[in-house]
Design a protein around this motif. Structure first.
Motif, PDB file in Angstrom:
ATOM      1  N   UNK A 166       0.813  -1.207   0.000  1.00  0.00           N
ATOM      2  CA  UNK A 166       0.000   0.000   0.000  1.00  0.00           C
ATOM      3  C   UNK A 166       0.848   1.259   0.000  1.00  0.00           C
ATOM      4  N   UNK A 167       0.160   2.391  -0.073  1.00  0.00           N
ATOM      5  CA  UNK A 167       0.846   3.678  -0.106  1.00  0.00           C
ATOM      6  C   UNK A 167       1.592   3.936   1.197  1.00  0.00           C
ATOM      7  N   UNK A 168       1.031   3.488   2.314  1.00  0.00           N
ATOM      8  CA  UNK A 168       1.699   3.676   3.594  1.00  0.00           C
ATOM      9  C   UNK A 168       3.033   2.942   3.630  1.00  0.00           C
ATOM     10  N   UNK A 169       3.065   1.742   3.056  1.00  0.00           N
ATOM     11  CA  UNK A 169       4.308   0.966   3.010  1.00  0.00           C
ATOM     12  C   UNK A 169       5.348   1.667   2.153  1.00  0.00           C
ATOM     13  N   UNK A 170       4.925   2.158   0.995  1.00  0.00           N
ATOM     14  CA  UNK A 170       5.868   2.844   0.109  1.00  0.00           C
ATOM     15  C   UNK A 170       6.420   4.108   0.770  1.00  0.00           C
ATOM     16  N   UNK A 171       5.560   4.836   1.481  1.00  0.00           N
ATOM     17  CA  UNK A 171       6.039   6.034   2.174  1.00  0.00           C
ATOM     18  C   UNK A 171       7.030   5.676   3.268  1.00  0.00           C
ATOM     19  N   UNK A 172       6.768   4.557   3.948  1.00  0.00           N
ATOM     20  CA  UNK A 172       7.685   4.122   4.995  1.00  0.00           C
ATOM     21  C   UNK A 172       9.061   3.792   4.448  1.00  0.00           C
ATOM     22  N   UNK A 173       9.097   3.082   3.317  1.00  0.00           N
ATOM     23  CA  UNK A 173      10.388   2.742   2.722  1.00  0.00           C
ATOM     24  C   UNK A 173      11.084   3.981   2.164  1.00  0.00           C
ATOM     25  N   UNK A 174      10.315   4.940   1.646  1.00  0.00           N
ATOM     26  CA  UNK A 174      10.937   6.177   1.173  1.00  0.00           C
ATOM     27  C   UNK A 174      11.576   6.932   2.328  1.00  0.00           C
ATOM     28  N   UNK A 175      10.882   6.985   3.448  1.00  0.00           N
ATOM     29  CA  UNK A 175      11.454   7.652   4.622  1.00  0.00           C
ATOM     30  C   UNK A 175      12.718   6.938   5.085  1.00  0.00           C
ATOM     31  N   UNK A 176      12.669   5.602   5.103  1.00  0.00           N
ATOM     32  CA  UNK A 176      13.852   4.842   5.462  1.00  0.00           C
ATOM     33  C   UNK A 176      14.984   5.050   4.482  1.00  0.00           C
ATOM     34  N   UNK A 177      14.640   5.191   3.204  1.00  0.00           N
ATOM     35  CA  UNK A 177      15.666   5.412   2.185  1.00  0.00           C
ATOM     36  C   UNK A 177      16.324   6.780   2.365  1.00  0.00           C
ATOM     37  N   UNK A 178      15.541   7.779   2.709  1.00  0.00           N
ATOM     38  CA  UNK A 178      16.116   9.112   2.943  1.00  0.00           C
ATOM     39  C   UNK A 178      17.080   9.062   4.126  1.00  0.00           C
ATOM     40  N   UNK A 179      16.673   8.371   5.191  1.00  0.00           N
ATOM     41  CA  UNK A 179      17.550   8.253   6.361  1.00  0.00           C
ATOM     42  C   UNK A 179      18.832   7.507   6.025  1.00  0.00           C
ATOM     43  N   UNK A 180      18.718   6.414   5.270  1.00  0.00           N
ATOM     44  CA  UNK A 180      19.909   5.637   4.925  1.00  0.00           C
ATOM     45  C   UNK A 180      20.801   6.405   3.958  1.00  0.00           C
ATOM     46  N   UNK A 181      20.200   7.209   3.064  1.00  0.00           N
ATOM     47  CA  UNK A 181      20.998   8.042   2.165  1.00  0.00           C
ATOM     48  C   UNK A 181      21.799   9.075   2.950  1.00  0.00           C
ATOM     49  N   UNK A 182      21.169   9.625   3.981  1.00  0.00           N
ATOM     50  CA  UNK A 182      21.888  10.549   4.845  1.00  0.00           C
ATOM     51  C   UNK A 182      23.043   9.871   5.557  1.00  0.00           C
ATOM     52  N   UNK A 183      22.848   8.618   5.952  1.00  0.00           N
ATOM     53  CA  UNK A 183      23.910   7.873   6.618  1.00  0.00           C
ATOM     54  C   UNK A 183      25.073   7.611   5.666  1.00  0.00           C
TER      55      UNK A 183
END
Length: 416
Positions: A166-183
């Motif tokens: 669902x859209x909530x799952x995709x948003x969650x992974x996008x948020x995680x991706x932004x955090x990991x990109x920052x790392x």
């Protein structure tokens, strides 16, 4: 403040120029997958990466010490040698940027340094044990480890969340991706920015400005961090395109797995003082994420070109560094000739790049990188989704035969 000679000032400026090219050459390492999956807009992504690169530059000096104290014999190195090494590294960075290949800025720098040191003082000037244990072995092992970790993480992600689309799952992974990109950006600052710190520190030692064995001065840390951050903000859009869409196609959860695996490997290597290629690590992670998704493919033609560039980086930069050192050894006029050649070659490469501009407006153009032979073959045998028929496809189904006496009694064929 340290006492500066003219040649030492030239070396410091050239080192910061290399750091700038390192920044835009390696922006793709942190932000290519984040941009390609749409988790962040291109300009926001590079701004975030630039800021975190600067922060990361202050977190450790272990890699800088590997360069300044371990790789070459600092007692026999002149500032002109380091200048020649930087020429080899900068030109290799610019050439690979022009063709959009994510090669290793770290190996370009070390190749140039090794070539110039050997040309100046012989093979004894290079510490072979440090070269093998802290440069060559990590260059082979790190991308493999990161790739396997990324593939396992991707498969685990799809395994536990295969039904959550669902859209909530995709948003969650996008948020995680932004955090990991920052790392990844933070990790890049702890590793790559320090290589320039190490080179400047080595130049200061060679020029007698600071004592042998010294750690990088604060102004060196700050200037190196600012240079790589500025280069990162400029954005190496050509390499971002290759890394983000030219190597494989990624979904947000794959990008998250790839970047988390890469950041872990880079941070661990920085802590151990390994002069790691962040490009190799991130490329391995991206390929692992591509293979980790069921049905995912890697464009092996692109991967092959990248592998060739990886193999050529050290010897190519070493040859240019050795040649530049041979010219600078002729005296001040030789150093001036090398400096003019560097500026002219850099300007020529930039002018060639203007023939086909790649920037934030077209960096996610997936049509640029054609699929390779393997990808095409897989696509050819993959059935289309159920229930879809091409617009131009029609099927003619003959009606059942009847017992009528004449052909005229048979109804026309039905067309679907």
């Amino acid at each position: 403040m340290e006492s500066f000679s003219l040649i030492l000032a030239i070396v410091v400026v050239t080192a910061l120029a290399f750091d700038f090219t390192n920044g835009f050459h390696d922006t793709a390492n942190a932000m290519a997958t984040t941009i390609s999956t749409g988790a962040l807009k291109p300009k926001i992504a590079v701004a975030m990466s630039a800021a975190l690169n600067l922060v990361g530059a202050f977190l450790s000096v272990e890699v800088a010490n590997t360069i300044s104290k371990g790789l070459v014999d600092e007692t026999g190195i002149r500032p002109e040698v380091i200048f020649a090494a930087l020429v080899g590294a900068i030109l290799w960075n610019l050439v690979t940027w022009l063709v959009g290949l994510p090669s290793s800025s770290s190996h370009a720098l070390m190749g140039g340094l090794i070539g110039a040191a050997v040309a100046s003082a012989g093979f004894g000037a290079v510490h072979g044990d440090v070269l093998v244990t802290k440069v060559l072995l990590p260059a082979v092992a790190a991308p493999v480890v990161a790739g396997v970790a990324s593939m396992v993480a991707t498969r685990f992600s799809y395994g536990i969340g295969g039904k959550a689309e669902g859209e909530a799952t995709r948003k969650g992974y996008r948020a995680g991706q932004i955090a990991s990109a920052g790392l990844v950006s933070l990790a890049h600052g702890t590793n790559d920015a320090q290589k320039t710190m190490g080179v400047i520190t080595l130049a200061l030692i060679a020029g007698g400005a600071i004592a042998p064995g010294s750690n990088p001065p604060t102004w060196v840390i700050l200037s190196a961090g600012l240079a790589i951050a500025l280069g990162t903000y400029i954005g190496g859009w050509r390499i971002i395109r290759t890394m983000g869409t030219g190597l494989t196609e990624l979904e947000p959860r794959q990008g998250f797995a790839a970047q988390t695996s890469a950041a872990t490997a880079i941070l661990a290597s920085s802590h151990l003082g390994f002069s790691l290629s962040t490009t190799h690590v991130v490329s391995g992670s991206v390929m692992g994420a591509g293979l980790g998704r069921k049905g995912g493919v890697v464009r092996w033609s692109t991967a092959t070109r990248m592998a060739v560039a990886w193999v050529l980086t050290l010897p190519a930069a070493a040859l240019v560094g050795a040649g530049a050192e041979s010219v600078t050894d002729l005296g001040d006029w030789g150093t001036a000739v090398v400096a003019v050649f560097l500026v002219a070659a850099s300007a020529g490469i930039w002018k060639l790049s203007r023939r086909q501009v790649v920037d934030h407006t077209n960096v996610v153009d997936e049509s640029v990188e054609p699929a390779g032979v393997v990808t095409t073959a897989i696509a050819a045998v993959t059935p289309p989704p159920a229930g879809t028929i091409g617009e131009d496809l029609t099927a003619t189904i003959p009606a059942p035969a009847t017992a009528g006496p004449t052909p005229e009694a048979v109804p026309p064929a039905a067309t679907v």
